[in-house]
Scaffold this active site. Structure first.
Site, short mmCIF file in Angstrom:
data_model
loop_
_atom_site.label_atom_id
_atom_site.label_comp_id
_atom_site.label_asym_id
_atom_site.label_seq_id
_atom_site.Cartn_x
_atom_site.Cartn_y
_atom_site.Cartn_z
N LYS A 1 -53.20 64.52 9.26
CA LYS A 1 -52.71 63.45 8.40
C LYS A 1 -52.69 63.96 6.95
O LYS A 1 -53.68 64.51 6.46
CB LYS A 1 -53.61 62.22 8.50
CG LYS A 1 -53.60 61.55 9.86
CD LYS A 1 -52.27 60.89 10.16
CE LYS A 1 -52.33 60.05 11.43
NZ LYS A 1 -51.06 59.35 11.70
N LYS B 1 -43.50 54.89 20.78
CA LYS B 1 -44.78 54.22 21.00
C LYS B 1 -44.51 52.88 21.67
O LYS B 1 -43.59 52.15 21.31
CB LYS B 1 -45.51 53.99 19.68
CG LYS B 1 -45.94 55.26 18.97
CD LYS B 1 -46.61 54.94 17.64
CE LYS B 1 -47.05 56.19 16.91
NZ LYS B 1 -47.60 55.88 15.56
#
Length: 327
Positions: A150, A246
């Site tokens: 990240k 997703k």
């Protein structure tokens, strides 16, 4: 009414804070839907996401608004038009898949048209932090085949350099969560390519990524926040070489499988992704993950504890779910 609907929220503490460019979280706040019919009970789990205008209260209300139809036998196909995509529909959709599997004693993966369900290898996420802290986390996980970093600040290149030094043989993905400008991306992408980063996920803000059209990135770009359902796919295909599908964004396994098939038809690489949640959220996505270029289903690995029974993880290898969990 032969069916009985149950809707509840649960909170699962994380092993450590999960930090991305938009903020941090210390628990997984999940929506659980159960649909019982006789002795058979189907379950689904989802994560309402504020970035997409969702809240737990709103998701519960959406499910409750369809209580009568669900309990009277609403089908998965009818659900697609009665409820908008998102976490609430995902929880109901996956519960209906599970209920059908329990009633027919036919695994959900067979109902999805697959001949078998194989184990898959997942990425493991390193939260946004100072470069040395991310390097330390990467060193502890360097035996994993894929790490997802990240990023989202002025030290992004230093972060990736530090992680690469700490895990020299591990394949790397970088996830910006919409935090970069186009100038940032053009500056960083060649450096990331030099560091053998395989993919950059959602560099620019969704809706502001038209600049990617016609730009030859030296690293494969993957849409996440820019892609929810097949409605956005054509636009994403002009800007990205891969898409992160997703279940929570698509509104369930039903749409996610259709979205993945269309993405492959368009020549896009597929990432099967997840929110931070328990194994009940990950289990349906194992079907989606079959043959995906990248699998990112580590949500349950980030918890202090998972539900029982949960998925079986052997390092980064995820085994297909047992029927007691889902499907």
């Amino acid at each position: 009414m032969s069916r009985r609907l149950s809707v509840r929220e649960e909170r699962w503490p994380l092993a450590a804070a999960f930090v991305i460019a938009r903020g941090a979280k210390t628990e997984a706040h999940v929506l659980v839907v159960e649909i019982a019919d006789g002795e058979a009970v189907g379950r689904g789990e989802a994560v309402p996401y504020a970035r997409y205008g969702e809240s737990m209260e709103g998701a519960v209300a959406r499910v409750e608004a369809l209580r009568g139809q669900i309990e009277r036998g609403l089908s998965r196909q009818e659900l697609q038009v009665r409820m908008e995509p998102g976490a609430a529909r995902n929880a109901v959709d996956c519960a209906l898949w599970d209920l059908e599997a329990k009633q027919t004693r036919r695994p959900a993966w067979r109902a999805a048209g697959r001949e078998r369900l194989d184990p898959v290898k997942t990425c493991y996420t390193i939260s946004l932090d100072a470069p040395q802290a991310m390097a330390d986390a990467a060193a502890a996980a360097k035996r994993r085949p894929f790490l997802k970093l990240k990023i989202g600040g002025g030290d992004d290149l230093d972060r990736v350099i530090a992680v690469r030094a700490a895990a020299p043989k591990t394949r790397l993905i970088v996830d910006a969560n919409e935090s970069l400008s186009f100038d940032d991306l053009r500056r960083l992408a060649p450096e990331f390519a030099r560091l053998d980063v395989k993919l950059i996920e959602q560099p620019l803000r969704a809706g502001e990524d038209a600049a990617l059209e016609g730009w030859a990135s030296p690293v494969l770009l993957c849409a996440d926040e820019s892609l929810h359902t097949r409605a956005e796919l054509a636009e994403c295909a002009r800007r990205y070489g891969a898409v992160n599908v997703k279940l929570d964004k698509a509104g369930g396994l039903t749409e996610a499988l259709a979205l993945a098939a269309e993405a492959r038809r368009l020549g896009l690489d597929l990432m099967a992704g997840c929110m931070v949640a328990t194994s009940l959220s990950m289990a349906p996505a194992v079907i989606l993950a079959q043959g995906a270029a990248v699998v990112d289903l580590d949500g349950a690995l980030l918890l202090a504890r998972d539900r029982e029974p949960g998925l079986r993880y052997d390092g980064s290898l995820i085994y297909p779910p047992e029927p007691e969990l889902w499907g």
